[in-house]
Design a protein around this motif. Structure first.
Motif, PDB file in Angstrom:
ATOM      1  N   ASN A 100       0.842  -1.185   0.000  1.00 46.54           N
ATOM      2  CA  ASN A 100       0.000   0.000   0.000  1.00 46.54           C
ATOM      3  C   ASN A 100       0.881   1.239   0.000  1.00 46.54           C
ATOM      4  OD1 ASN A 100      -2.246   1.691   0.296  1.00 46.54           O
ATOM      5  ND2 ASN A 100      -1.966   1.733   2.519  1.00 46.54           N
ATOM      6  N   THR A 101       0.700   2.083  -0.989  1.00 45.67           N
ATOM      7  CA  THR A 101       1.502   3.295  -1.088  1.00 45.67           C
ATOM      8  C   THR A 101       0.718   4.335  -1.877  1.00 45.67           C
ATOM      9  OG1 THR A 101       3.572   4.238  -1.951  1.00 45.67           O
ATOM     10  CG2 THR A 101       2.674   2.374  -3.119  1.00 45.67           C
ATOM     11  N   PRO A 102       0.842   5.604  -1.553  1.00 47.73           N
ATOM     12  CA  PRO A 102       0.152   6.633  -2.339  1.00 47.73           C
ATOM     13  C   PRO A 102       0.654   6.628  -3.783  1.00 47.73           C
ATOM     14  CG  PRO A 102       0.915   7.530  -0.249  1.00 47.73           C
ATOM     15  CD  PRO A 102       1.548   6.171  -0.394  1.00 47.73           C
ATOM     16  N   GLN A 103      -0.239   6.548  -4.721  1.00 54.18           N
ATOM     17  CA  GLN A 103       0.102   6.549  -6.135  1.00 54.18           C
ATOM     18  C   GLN A 103      -0.939   7.385  -6.880  1.00 54.18           C
ATOM     19  OE1 GLN A 103       2.796   5.189  -7.480  1.00 54.18           O
ATOM     20  NE2 GLN A 103       3.506   4.058  -5.673  1.00 54.18           N
ATOM     21  N   TRP A 104      -0.584   7.710  -8.104  1.00 51.17           N
ATOM     22  CA  TRP A 104      -1.511   8.423  -8.980  1.00 51.17           C
ATOM     23  C   TRP A 104      -2.177   7.426  -9.912  1.00 51.17           C
ATOM     24  CZ3 TRP A 104      -2.801  13.392  -8.207  1.00 51.17           C
ATOM     25  CH2 TRP A 104      -1.960  14.159  -7.386  1.00 51.17           C
TER      26      TRP A 104
ATOM     27  N   ARG B 179       5.373   6.372 -11.129  1.00 53.43           N
ATOM     28  CA  ARG B 179       6.542   5.561 -10.807  1.00 53.43           C
ATOM     29  C   ARG B 179       7.495   6.435  -9.993  1.00 53.43           C
ATOM     30  NH1 ARG B 179       3.351   2.631 -12.359  1.00 53.43           N
ATOM     31  NH2 ARG B 179       3.465   0.945 -13.882  1.00 53.43           N
ATOM     32  N   GLN B 180       8.161   5.808  -9.029  1.00 53.00           N
ATOM     33  CA  GLN B 180       9.053   6.564  -8.165  1.00 53.00           C
ATOM     34  C   GLN B 180      10.490   6.456  -8.701  1.00 53.00           C
ATOM     35  OE1 GLN B 180       6.469   4.435  -6.930  1.00 53.00           O
ATOM     36  NE2 GLN B 180       5.375   6.382  -7.004  1.00 53.00           N
ATOM     37  N   ARG B 181      10.640   6.978  -9.907  1.00 55.19           N
ATOM     38  CA  ARG B 181      11.940   6.904 -10.583  1.00 55.19           C
ATOM     39  C   ARG B 181      12.333   8.288 -11.079  1.00 55.19           C
ATOM     40  NH1 ARG B 181      14.396   2.570  -8.983  1.00 55.19           N
ATOM     41  NH2 ARG B 181      15.815   2.836 -10.736  1.00 55.19           N
ATOM     42  N   ALA B 182      13.444   8.344 -11.826  1.00 55.25           N
ATOM     43  CA  ALA B 182      13.958   9.635 -12.289  1.00 55.25           C
ATOM     44  C   ALA B 182      13.892   9.807 -13.794  1.00 55.25           C
ATOM     45  CB  ALA B 182      15.413   9.805 -11.826  1.00 55.25           C
ATOM     46  N   TRP B 183      14.010   8.713 -14.559  1.00 53.74           N
ATOM     47  CA  TRP B 183      14.130   8.810 -16.012  1.00 53.74           C
ATOM     48  C   TRP B 183      12.766   8.579 -16.656  1.00 53.74           C
ATOM     49  CZ3 TRP B 183      15.678  11.073 -19.887  1.00 53.74           C
ATOM     50  CH2 TRP B 183      15.817  10.514 -21.150  1.00 53.74           C
ATOM     51  N   GLY B 184      12.093   9.654 -16.964  1.00 51.03           N
ATOM     52  CA  GLY B 184      10.796   9.565 -17.591  1.00 51.03           C
ATOM     53  C   GLY B 184      10.170  10.944 -17.670  1.00 51.03           C
ATOM     54  N   VAL B 185       8.958  10.975 -18.152  1.00 53.56           N
ATOM     55  CA  VAL B 185       8.201  12.234 -18.208  1.00 53.56           C
ATOM     56  C   VAL B 185       7.496  12.416 -16.870  1.00 53.56           C
ATOM     57  CG1 VAL B 185       6.343  13.488 -19.351  1.00 53.56           C
ATOM     58  CG2 VAL B 185       7.866  12.016 -20.693  1.00 53.56           C
ATOM     59  N   PRO B 186       7.739  13.524 -16.186  1.00 56.79           N
ATOM     60  CA  PRO B 186       7.115  13.711 -14.871  1.00 56.79           C
ATOM     61  C   PRO B 186       5.604  13.900 -14.974  1.00 56.79           C
ATOM     62  CG  PRO B 186       8.229  15.721 -15.569  1.00 56.79           C
ATOM     63  CD  PRO B 186       8.576  14.661 -16.580  1.00 56.79           C
ATOM     64  N   LEU B 187       4.931  13.600 -13.868  1.00 52.68           N
ATOM     65  CA  LEU B 187       3.499  13.881 -13.785  1.00 52.68           C
ATOM     66  C   LEU B 187       3.355  15.385 -13.589  1.00 52.68           C
ATOM     67  CD1 LEU B 187       3.699  10.784 -12.900  1.00 52.68           C
ATOM     68  CD2 LEU B 187       1.496  11.182 -11.801  1.00 52.68           C
ATOM     69  N   THR B 188       3.072  16.082 -14.648  1.00 50.66           N
ATOM     70  CA  THR B 188       3.078  17.543 -14.635  1.00 50.66           C
ATOM     71  C   THR B 188       1.813  18.092 -13.983  1.00 50.66           C
ATOM     72  OG1 THR B 188       2.326  17.362 -16.923  1.00 50.66           O
ATOM     73  CG2 THR B 188       4.640  17.870 -16.578  1.00 50.66           C
ATOM     74  N   CYS B 189       1.770  17.948 -12.662  1.00 48.61           N
ATOM     75  CA  CYS B 189       0.623  18.458 -11.924  1.00 48.61           C
ATOM     76  C   CYS B 189       1.083  18.981 -10.575  1.00 48.61           C
ATOM     77  CB  CYS B 189      -0.457  17.387 -11.761  1.00 48.61           C
ATOM     78  SG  CYS B 189       0.063  15.944 -10.836  1.00 48.61           S
TER      79      CYS B 189
ATOM     80  N   ASP C 170       6.972  12.377  -9.193  1.00 45.39           N
ATOM     81  CA  ASP C 170       6.887  11.027  -9.749  1.00 45.39           C
ATOM     82  C   ASP C 170       6.941  11.119 -11.268  1.00 45.39           C
ATOM     83  OD1 ASP C 170       6.613  10.025  -7.236  1.00 45.39           O
ATOM     84  OD2 ASP C 170       4.485   9.540  -7.406  1.00 45.39           O
ATOM     85  N   VAL C 171       7.381  10.033 -11.912  1.00 48.49           N
ATOM     86  CA  VAL C 171       7.366  10.009 -13.376  1.00 48.49           C
ATOM     87  C   VAL C 171       6.271   9.067 -13.853  1.00 48.49           C
ATOM     88  CG1 VAL C 171       9.819  10.551 -13.602  1.00 48.49           C
ATOM     89  CG2 VAL C 171       9.085   8.149 -13.554  1.00 48.49           C
ATOM     90  N   LEU C 172       5.852   9.269 -15.074  1.00 43.38           N
ATOM     91  CA  LEU C 172       4.778   8.470 -15.652  1.00 43.38           C
ATOM     92  C   LEU C 172       5.238   7.052 -15.972  1.00 43.38           C
ATOM     93  CD1 LEU C 172       3.207  11.064 -18.090  1.00 43.38           C
ATOM     94  CD2 LEU C 172       1.945   9.812 -16.326  1.00 43.38           C
ATOM     95  N   ASP C 173       4.327   6.132 -15.767  1.00 43.44           N
ATOM     96  CA  ASP C 173       4.499   4.770 -16.263  1.00 43.44           C
ATOM     97  C   ASP C 173       4.884   4.829 -17.743  1.00 43.44           C
ATOM     98  OD1 ASP C 173       4.197   2.120 -17.064  1.00 43.44           O
ATOM     99  OD2 ASP C 173       2.008   2.126 -16.850  1.00 43.44           O
ATOM    100  N   VAL C 174       5.946   4.100 -18.128  1.00 46.92           N
ATOM    101  CA  VAL C 174       6.394   4.166 -19.529  1.00 46.92           C
ATOM    102  C   VAL C 174       5.333   3.655 -20.496  1.00 46.92           C
ATOM    103  CG1 VAL C 174       8.856   4.102 -19.082  1.00 46.92           C
ATOM    104  CG2 VAL C 174       7.583   1.957 -19.277  1.00 46.92           C
ATOM    105  N   TRP C 175       4.387   2.875 -19.994  1.00 47.21           N
ATOM    106  CA  TRP C 175       3.303   2.448 -20.875  1.00 47.21           C
ATOM    107  C   TRP C 175       2.405   3.626 -21.237  1.00 47.21           C
ATOM    108  CZ3 TRP C 175       3.980  -1.786 -23.373  1.00 47.21           C
ATOM    109  CH2 TRP C 175       4.722  -2.823 -22.797  1.00 47.21           C
TER     110      TRP C 175
END
Length: 1010
Positions: free
Chosen positions: A478-482, A538-548, A616-621
């Motif tokens: 259980n963890t806060p996610q978007w 996703r709690q990573r660095a390489w991706g498109v951030p959740l721009t919100c 957070d960054v977006l799921d690559v999918w």
């Protein structure tokens, strides 16, 4: 057949084939030259210019992006070759068939590679500025894009290689962010706390598509939960529906079971679990109304047993024996006391096995309700399911159903460690950073033993979810996610196919998309029908951030928790378009974006300090699911409506790219982004086993190309039914190479026979002999098969039809028969008709096979039509008139070919017995019972068809010694030798040989010699 003689010499008077087309292909060495030629002439760009100039309708196959993180494997080759065949064939059927290759560049696979480099150097990723780290990821992806691009091009795959799409391009990142912000604005996006698949090794949430299942040995424990007395409020525990009516019903049931409770107090409900580490987070025990339960008492116990004499247990009847055996109790040591009604379970309240261990008012001093659950079975375990809503999907849904979200726990951290507030277990991990088992399970089991809260333990090997990348086991945490809701009504005005993502997706599947094979529809439909909300973060660095941005101090359930502002969104998109997503991480970016932005309802400036920036960054999918927007919609070589004609990938993409693209587009376009979905299977070795480096059965495309050439690999793809799993290996490739050689010989024969052919040699179809018109009939039939096969992506059907035609109808029949006329006739009408048909055959076979044998058919084409601008790939399939179809002629020649089979079989026996050396030494008598068949045979030169020097047809009854074939009724053959001398030019044995102007020849050859 014709022969070489010495006196006189007639060989030079024959029309022998003339061609420089080699029998040996030499593909590995020669294919790179054709690639360089296409590059030099700008073949792909020329085709786009042709499409524009001719106003051709667009046909777009949208490329599912591979990850840019390693050399190609055989699955890549299968995938890209199928795509190339689809694109090339549609181009040659009159479309402007565009293909933009792409790569997935963000995400864990690449980030993981950079982290590995850091670990080898003793560096910590968290000590590196995030923008610097992202730049390293970008450089890594760019390097592999360039490597893979050359490897794909070597396979003969053409496309817009100079301008592919990359999810890390600035415009792509801007559009991905913009697509995400559409979810923000239409009400789909929300932040929730629920169990997600979590990788302790990679420290991030994972999507279903990032999970694979492997055998894993887990601890198993049987844990008793003691039944405690209930008070008048007990009806509030474990009820399915809240409300006065149901509350009263519950109280009435409670009153009816008071007597039962007095006797059930002290009994223990037993659960079984393979995740002992979740016991500290237990909040309920689930049962099923469909299972029969009983109360059992231990009447005796062996030594070293956790069960005590007189202990009473409630368990599913079907599983009681197994449970007691695991607890070391044999039959006779326990007995069933009575039934346990479901109403008793409905009102039951249990106590946690750890209750009181940490003192009065401790961590586990809470009631454990019993709840009914559809997921409970009596297939294994005890018929009761330990329920920890923070660590299981079914468990969570049970709590959502009851509006018990406030009972969720947050006991386990991102490294699968128990958090500091958990007594006894703080800091202990379920799995360590290498994916090996940590100390949490052992500690929980030890504490259960100490508390008297265990009656049996064991180990079980079962299928368990692992991360696709690290290969390490995962946990549910259980963890806060978007999340993107799949069932919320969207406020976007695009409700033609439904108001929610799920509704739109399901209707798209059935109303807008054609599936190849159809089973793909069923698979994706069932997934969409039952899927939960989409975890986007996703709690990573390489991706498109959740721009919100979220409002400080607000709760996720508050209406103003998420900032929704179209002007702010547009500014973010413009910034990403100019400089890429890295700017999100630059100091002062938030303040810069908020500058001058006002609340549209009040026109007051929005205070950036009132909001938190999400990192957070977006799921690559979501990245790859958004490609329809920045590739199909935004590019000149895309489609006006942003919808592809075809998506084509492996069957695993029903839970991957097909799935995410459908969800994403239904959220932002209102419908599926594709018209056709084509699916291929996996690639196995020759024995049907999955390829594995450890097994040593992997086959690399580069190895095949170096040994055989890319065309052999492409032919392997075309020969097989790609909709099922493919097999490949040395013996299979040898068979493919043999088929290729046979076809190459067919093409070489045509090229040789067409030397010096001109339009002056062409004959009208009406003036052709029946044999030639029969060939054209077959061609017209085949034209329909080829076009329909390519249109429906059935390449094995195309190849099988064309190859069988080339080897059976042509090489073994037509060419065999007409070889004599082509070599030995003078400028006869028969020879000109045959060469006209060969020219027609050449143009169709060469173009029909060009999408498959890309290099070889270019070689065949250039043999006749050389030139710097010449290419078979610049032409279309020739139009074939339906006037060539002649059903009556086809039926007649079917009877003729049957009769011919009897003759050739009879002569083969004579040849094997060494009575004759060749069929031209024969002059058989053929007895035909059917008058219509006999008339058909007499209407043609049947001797020529049978390649005999003479032949007699009769309707007389065949003598007993006549040769017959069981499958051809009414035809008998009596062998006789040909009479006369052997023509020194054509080798026929005829009575008139030696009676003409030229010595030793027959009348036909004498005329040809002039």
């Amino acid at each position: 057949m014709c022969s070489e003689t010495t006196t006189p010499e007639y060989k030079d008077t024959l029309n022998l084939p003339k061609t420089d087309f080699p029998m040996r292909a030499g593909l590995p060495k020669r294919e790179p030259d054709w690639l360089a030629r296409w590059e030099e002439m700008g073949l792909y760009q020329r085709l786009r210019g042709k499409g524009k100039a001719e106003g051709r309708p667009a046909f777009v196959l949208h490329d599912g992006p591979p990850y840019a993180n390693g050399h190609l494997h055989i699955g890549h080759a299968l995938n890209k070759t199928i795509k190339d065949i689809i694109t090339r064939s549609h181009q040659m059927m009159g479309f402007d068939a565009r293909y933009v290759p792409g790569w997935d560049c963000h995400g864990l696979p690449i980030e993981w590679k950079i982290e590995e480099k850091y670990r080898q150097k003793g560096k910590n990723k968290d000590d590196v500025p995030v923008v610097d780290f992202r730049q390293e990821c970008r450089a890594f992806a760019d390097e592999w894009v360039n490597i893979q691009r050359e490897e794909f091009k070597r396979l003969g795959v053409y496309g817009n290689w100079d301008d592919p799409y990359l999810t890390m391009n600035f415009h792509a990142e801007a559009v991905i962010a913009d697509e995400f912000m559409k979810f923000l604005m239409n009400g789909t996006l929300y932040q929730g706390s629920k169990p997600v698949m979590w990788s302790p090794v990679e420290k991030t949430a994972l999507a279903e598509a990032e999970i694979e299942y492997h055998d894993h040995k887990s601890h198993t424990v049987w844990v008793p939960f003691k039944v405690v007395a209930i008070d008048e409020n007990a009806a509030n525990h474990g009820k399915v529906i809240v409300g006065q009516e149901n509350l009263e019903k519950g109280l009435k049931q409670w009153q009816q079971t008071q007597d039962d409770w007095q006797s059930f107090k002290g009994a223990k409900v037993v659960i079984w679990t393979t995740t002992p580490w979740t016991i500290p987070s237990n909040k309920a025990v689930a049962y099923s109304n469909k299972i029969s339960y009983g109360e059992y008492i231990a009447t005796d116990t062996p030594e070293e047993c956790w069960v005590k004499k007189g202990d009473r247990y409630i368990v599913a009847d079907n599983l009681a024996r197994d449970m007691f055996e695991k607890s070391r109790l044999q039959e006779g040591m326990y007995e069933r006391v009575r039934d346990v009604p479901h109403r008793v379970l409905f009102n039951a309240t249990l106590v946690h096995p750890f209750a009181g261990l940490d003192g009065a008012g401790g961590f586990w001093d809470y009631d454990v309700p019993m709840i009914d659950g559809d997921h409970v079975t009596d297939d294994a375990g005890t018929g009761f399911v330990h329920t920890a809503p923070s660590h299981g999907a079914d468990d969570y849904e049970c709590f959502v159903k009851r509006n018990w979200i406030d009972r969720m726990t947050h006991n386990v951290g991102e490294e699968s460690e128990f958090l500091p507030h958990v007594p006894f277990f703080a800091g202990l991990t379920v799995f360590d950073q290498k994916g090996k088992e940590g100390k949490a399970n052992g500690a929980v089991i030890a504490k259960l033993v100490e508390a008297g809260g265990i009656i049996a333990r064991g180990r079980v090997t079962h299928s368990y979810p692992h991360s696709w990348r690290s290969k390490a086991p995962i946990i549910f945490r259980n963890t806060p996610q978007w999340f993107a809701s799949v069932d919320r009504k969207l406020d976007d005005g695009m409700g033609e196919y439904g108001d929610s993502i799920r509704e739109r997706a399901l209707r798209s599947i059935d109303e807008l998309v054609k599936w190849t094979p159809q089973t793909g529809r069923n698979r994706l439909y069932s997934m969409i029908e039952s899927r939960p909300d989409w975890v986007l973060s996703r709690q990573r660095a390489w991706g498109v951030p959740l721009t919100c941005f979220t409002k400080k101090g607000a709760l996720p359930t508050d209406g103003d928790f998420l900032l929704k502002n179209a002007d702010l969104n547009a500014r973010i998109k413009a910034a990403f378009d100019a400089s890429g997503a890295d700017v999100w991480y630059e100091d002062g970016f938030k303040d810069k974006m908020f500058e001058g932005i006002v609340d549209p309802s009040t026109q007051d400036p929005i205070d950036p300090d009132a909001y938190e920036q999400v990192f957070d960054v977006l799921d690559v999918w979501f990245d790859s699911g958004s490609t329809h927007a920045f590739v199909l919609r935004d590019r000149e070589d895309g489609t006006p409506d942003g919808i592809a004609d075809v998506y084509m990938e492996g069957t695993d993409q029903h839970r991957g790219w097909f799935h995410s693209s459908l969800l994403q587009a239904c959220g932002t376009k209102g419908r599926a982004p594709y018209k056709n979905v084509v699916t291929h299977g996996f690639t196995l070795d020759e024995k049907g086993m999955k390829m594995s480096k450890s097994l040593g059965n992997t086959i690399v495309p580069e190895t095949i190309v170096k040994q055989y050439g890319a065309d052999i690999l492409r032919l392997w793809v075309a020969q097989a039914d790609y909709t099922a799993d493919q097999r490949i290996g040395p013996e299979i490739l040898k068979g493919v190479a043999d088929s290729y050689r046979r076809l190459r010989n067919t093409m070489r024969y045509m090229l040789g026979s067409l030397a010096d052919f001109t339009e002056a040699d062409r004959v009208d179809v009406a003036d052709m002999p029946e044999l030639e018109r029969w060939v054209l009939h077959r061609l017209a039939e085949l034209d329909q098969t080829v076009r329909e096969g390519y249109r429906t992506f059935d390449f094995s059907g195309v190849w099988t039809a064309v190859f069988n035609f080339a080897t059976v109808d042509l090489s073994a029949f037509y060419f065999d028969i007409r070889k004599d006329a082509l070599y030995c006739d003078g400028d006869s009408a028969r020879r000109r008709a045959a060469r006209t048909v060969l020219d027609i055959l050449y143009h169709r076979l060469t173009t029909w096979l060009a999408p498959i044998l890309t290099f070889t058919m270019e070689e065949v084409w250039l043999e006749r039509f050389p030139g710097a601008d010449s290419s078979v790939h610049m032409v279309d399939f020739p139009e074939t008139t339906s006037g060539w179809l002649d059903g009556d002629l086809a039926a007649k020649w079917a009877d003729i070919r049957k009769a011919r089979r009897v003759v050739t079989a009879a002569l083969e026996i004579q040849r094997q017995d060494k009575v004759i050396g060749a069929s031209l030494e024969a002059a058989p008598t053929v007895h035909v019972e059917d008058a219509s068949v006999l008339a058909a045979l007499k209407s043609i030169d049947f001797a020529d068809l049978c390649i005999t020097s003479a032949l007699t047809l009769t309707q007389d009854a065949a003598p007993s010694e006549a040769f017959r074939l069981g499958e051809v009724e009414g035809v008998g053959v009596v062998f006789e030798k040909a009479e006369g001398e052997k023509c020194q030019r054509c080798w026929k044995i005829l009575p008139d040989v030696g009676r003409h102007n030229h010595a030793g020849v027959c009348g036909r050859c004498d005329e040809a010699l002039g």
